[in-house]
Write a protein that holds these residues in place. Structure first.
Motif, PDB file in Angstrom:
ATOM      1  N   VAL A  84       0.862  -1.313   0.048  1.00  0.00           N
ATOM      2  CA  VAL A  84      -0.075   0.006  -0.092  1.00  0.00           C
ATOM      3  C   VAL A  84       0.801   1.210  -0.028  1.00  0.00           C
ATOM      4  N   SER A  85       0.178   2.316  -0.525  1.00  0.00           N
ATOM      5  CA  SER A  85       1.117   3.748  -0.725  1.00  0.00           C
ATOM      6  C   SER A  85       0.628   4.486   0.556  1.00  0.00           C
ATOM      7  N   GLN A  86      -0.344   4.255   1.414  1.00  0.00           N
ATOM      8  CA  GLN A  86      -0.743   4.982   2.641  1.00  0.00           C
ATOM      9  C   GLN A  86      -0.974   4.084   3.635  1.00  0.00           C
ATOM     10  N   THR A  87      -0.627   4.578   4.746  1.00  0.00           N
ATOM     11  CA  THR A  87      -0.988   3.894   5.992  1.00  0.00           C
ATOM     12  C   THR A  87      -2.461   3.621   6.228  1.00  0.00           C
ATOM     13  N   THR A  88      -3.285   4.407   5.909  1.00  0.00           N
ATOM     14  CA  THR A  88      -4.878   4.309   5.999  1.00  0.00           C
ATOM     15  C   THR A  88      -5.256   3.202   5.202  1.00  0.00           C
ATOM     16  N   LEU A  89      -4.733   2.902   3.821  1.00  0.00           N
ATOM     17  CA  LEU A  89      -5.020   1.772   3.118  1.00  0.00           C
ATOM     18  C   LEU A  89      -4.671   0.648   3.574  1.00  0.00           C
ATOM     19  N   GLY A  90      -3.462   0.450   4.287  1.00  0.00           N
ATOM     20  CA  GLY A  90      -2.929  -0.605   5.127  1.00  0.00           C
ATOM     21  C   GLY A  90      -3.826  -1.052   6.105  1.00  0.00           C
ATOM     22  N   GLN A  91      -4.362   0.108   7.093  1.00  0.00           N
ATOM     23  CA  GLN A  91      -5.412  -0.118   8.174  1.00  0.00           C
ATOM     24  C   GLN A  91      -6.588  -0.886   7.389  1.00  0.00           C
ATOM     25  N   ALA A  92      -7.002  -0.342   6.503  1.00  0.00           N
ATOM     26  CA  ALA A  92      -8.262  -1.029   5.920  1.00  0.00           C
ATOM     27  C   ALA A  92      -8.375  -2.269   5.440  1.00  0.00           C
ATOM     28  N   ARG A  93      -7.030  -2.753   4.997  1.00  0.00           N
ATOM     29  CA  ARG A  93      -7.012  -4.022   4.662  1.00  0.00           C
ATOM     30  C   ARG A  93      -6.758  -5.031   5.769  1.00  0.00           C
ATOM     31  N   LEU A  94      -6.362  -4.534   6.986  1.00  0.00           N
ATOM     32  CA  LEU A  94      -6.167  -5.357   8.371  1.00  0.00           C
ATOM     33  C   LEU A  94      -7.558  -5.195   9.092  1.00  0.00           C
ATOM     34  N   VAL A  95      -8.245  -4.177   9.027  1.00  0.00           N
ATOM     35  CA  VAL A  95      -9.867  -4.170   9.385  1.00  0.00           C
ATOM     36  C   VAL A  95     -10.580  -5.417   8.676  1.00  0.00           C
ATOM     37  N   PHE A  96     -10.368  -5.541   7.536  1.00  0.00           N
ATOM     38  CA  PHE A  96     -11.091  -6.286   6.695  1.00  0.00           C
ATOM     39  C   PHE A  96     -10.663  -7.684   7.233  1.00  0.00           C
ATOM     40  N   TRP A  97      -9.239  -8.059   7.529  1.00  0.00           N
ATOM     41  CA  TRP A  97      -9.110  -9.406   8.096  1.00  0.00           C
ATOM     42  C   TRP A  97      -9.497  -9.693   9.378  1.00  0.00           C
ATOM     43  N   ARG A  98      -9.514  -8.485  10.112  1.00  0.00           N
ATOM     44  CA  ARG A  98     -10.090  -8.854  11.654  1.00  0.00           C
ATOM     45  C   ARG A  98     -11.347  -9.197  11.522  1.00  0.00           C
ATOM     46  N   ASP A  99     -12.146  -8.214  10.573  1.00  0.00           N
ATOM     47  CA  ASP A  99     -13.653  -8.710  10.532  1.00  0.00           C
ATOM     48  C   ASP A  99     -13.949 -10.134   9.845  1.00  0.00           C
ATOM     49  N   ALA A 100     -13.157 -10.394   8.848  1.00  0.00           N
ATOM     50  CA  ALA A 100     -13.059 -11.792   8.301  1.00  0.00           C
ATOM     51  C   ALA A 100     -13.043 -12.802   9.125  1.00  0.00           C
ATOM     52  N   MET A 101     -11.972 -12.690  10.205  1.00  0.00           N
ATOM     53  CA  MET A 101     -11.892 -13.700  11.180  1.00  0.00           C
ATOM     54  C   MET A 101     -13.040 -14.005  12.052  1.00  0.00           C
ATOM     55  N   LYS A 102     -13.712 -12.922  12.408  1.00  0.00           N
ATOM     56  CA  LYS A 102     -14.643 -12.871  13.006  1.00  0.00           C
ATOM     57  C   LYS A 102     -16.032 -13.737  12.292  1.00  0.00           C
ATOM     58  N   ASP A 103     -16.054 -13.541  11.157  1.00  0.00           N
ATOM     59  CA  ASP A 103     -17.072 -13.962  10.148  1.00  0.00           C
ATOM     60  C   ASP A 103     -16.801 -15.568   9.740  1.00  0.00           C
ATOM     61  N   ILE A 104     -15.445 -15.666   9.843  1.00  0.00           N
ATOM     62  CA  ILE A 104     -15.036 -17.212   9.636  1.00  0.00           C
ATOM     63  C   ILE A 104     -15.383 -18.037  10.776  1.00  0.00           C
ATOM     64  N   TYR A 105     -15.364 -17.582  12.057  1.00  0.00           N
ATOM     65  CA  TYR A 105     -15.636 -18.409  13.135  1.00  0.00           C
ATOM     66  C   TYR A 105     -17.175 -18.303  13.387  1.00  0.00           C
ATOM     67  N   ASN A 106     -17.872 -17.624  12.731  1.00  0.00           N
ATOM     68  CA  ASN A 106     -19.293 -17.395  12.824  1.00  0.00           C
ATOM     69  C   ASN A 106     -19.835 -18.365  11.589  1.00  0.00           C
ATOM     70  N   ASP A 107     -18.995 -18.913  10.965  1.00  0.00           N
ATOM     71  CA  ASP A 107     -19.285 -19.945   9.558  1.00  0.00           C
ATOM     72  C   ASP A 107     -19.907 -18.939   8.437  1.00  0.00           C
ATOM     73  N   LYS A 108     -19.254 -17.721   8.356  1.00  0.00           N
ATOM     74  CA  LYS A 108     -19.979 -16.707   7.494  1.00  0.00           C
ATOM     75  C   LYS A 108     -18.669 -16.167   6.812  1.00  0.00           C
ATOM     76  N   PRO A 109     -17.695 -16.889   6.098  1.00  0.00           N
ATOM     77  CA  PRO A 109     -16.496 -16.245   5.720  1.00  0.00           C
ATOM     78  C   PRO A 109     -16.906 -15.553   4.364  1.00  0.00           C
ATOM     79  N   PRO A 110     -15.977 -14.374   4.187  1.00  0.00           N
ATOM     80  CA  PRO A 110     -16.239 -13.481   3.059  1.00  0.00           C
ATOM     81  C   PRO A 110     -15.661 -14.218   1.794  1.00  0.00           C
ATOM     82  N   ARG A 111     -16.137 -13.804   0.533  1.00  0.00           N
ATOM     83  CA  ARG A 111     -15.692 -14.194  -0.704  1.00  0.00           C
ATOM     84  C   ARG A 111     -14.416 -13.898  -0.977  1.00  0.00           C
ATOM     85  N   HIS A 112     -13.506 -14.453  -0.318  1.00  0.00           N
ATOM     86  CA  HIS A 112     -12.001 -14.323  -0.633  1.00  0.00           C
ATOM     87  C   HIS A 112     -11.270 -15.716  -0.690  1.00  0.00           C
ATOM     88  N   PRO A 113     -10.564 -15.827  -1.347  1.00  0.00           N
ATOM     89  CA  PRO A 113      -9.924 -17.103  -1.471  1.00  0.00           C
ATOM     90  C   PRO A 113      -9.038 -17.664  -0.156  1.00  0.00           C
TER      91      PRO A 113
END
Length: 318
Positions: A84-113
């Protein structure tokens, strides 16, 4: 009425066509990954982590899908800062993964390989959510603090990333042992330190010094000179030697954990501890080049590594 020159219109149409092709290609790759997450993760590891791909072959077939999912996750987060070129973009990607892990453990994984592959791995194995979140948090801190003032800070970061990844692998293999976890902690730190030393020229080209400030200051390393010239110095070699010695000490401590068994790792755990073999290879190369991290041989794949990995696996030592 504004008249657009023919040459400019042609240029714009070419750019638009190029962007459409790029978008379409990206979408196709994404859809392909979603339709076959396991193969997507395996391919990502093969392309971006040669050593990780080598050691993957040591895992029993039923665990290889889980291994590639976890390793792809680790690579994805480890490369956020450079992607990423900006810290905020990196933060957004990490927020995605934090939320994704919650969804994964709730059996609702996002459509990401990678997310889909991890979801499959969590269904087959007990993988503590805490370990995933610890890695995400460490990578988030890394976005804001690219350098370390002390060795203690660097070691703590290594434990939260490389060591925690090894804890996930031990959990996947269902090996709940405090001895194995303690040894894995030291292997993870050694792995992190040697990886950073090998990558020092890359980071230096970006104006970042990966060796802790307390060590570079002790050896009077002129960081700006390293950044501008892109070459080693006596002070830097002394600093590299000190950090490499710390990494080697962690390796020795990990080996001590297996003294009672003659230095042999339990066979079921050996795939995890094979991560130490590339570390030994890097440290050996550093010694040969007198700790000059700018020596090109450090960036060349060691043709002996595959053989070393298999030999160590069958001897159950590292």
């Amino acid at each position: 009425m504004i008249v657009v020159p023919l040459s400019l219109r042609s240029h714009c149409l070419q750019r638009l066509s190029s962007c459409r092709r790029l978008h379409t290609g990206s979408a196709l790759r994404s859809e392909a990954g979603i339709s076959n997450p396991a193969e997507y993760c395996k391919d990502l590891v093969r392309k971006h982590d040669y050593e990780g791909y080598l050691t993957s072959q040591l895992y029993p077939k039923r665990f290889q899908g889980g291994y590639f999912a976890l390793r792809a996750f680790y690579i994805e987060l480890a490369t956020v800062r450079e992607a990423v070129s900006q810290t905020t973009l990196g933060q957004a990607r990490l927020v995605f993964w934090r939320d994704a892990m919650k969804d994964i453990y709730n059996d609702k994984p996002p459509r990401h390989p990678i997310a889909l592959a991890i979801h499959e791995a969590t269904r087959d194995n007990h993988l503590p959510l805490y370990h995933f979140n610890r890695i995400i948090e460490a990578r988030e801190q890394e976005l804001h603090n690219q350098t370390h003032l002390t060795l203690e800070s660097m070691t703590s970061h290594a434990e939260s990333t490389s060591s925690t990844f090894l804890y996930l692998l031990l959990a996947m293999l269902n090996l709940p042992s405090s001895t194995l976890a303690h040894a894995a902690s030291h292997i993870g730190v050694a792995q992190s330190l040697t990886t950073l030393l090998r990558a020092l020229p890359f980071h230096a080209s970006k104006g970042v010094m990966v060796i802790p400030a307390e060590i570079t200051a002790k050896h009077n390393v002129n960081q700006q000179e390293i950044f501008s010239k892109g070459e080693s110095s006596h002070g830097l070699e002394d600093a590299v030697f000190e950090l490499a010695t710390v990494a080697n000490d962690h390796l020795l401590t990990a080996r001590d954990m297996f003294k009672e068994s003659g230095g042999r790792v339990p066979p079921d755990a050996m795939p995890v501890f094979s991560a130490a073999i590339p570390v030994v290879s890097i440290l050996s190369t550093l010694e040969v080049v007198h700790f000059n991290v700018f020596n090109p041989s450090l960036q060349i794949r060691d043709w002996r590594l595959a053989w070393q990995v298999w030999r160590s696996y069958y001897k159950r030592t590292f």
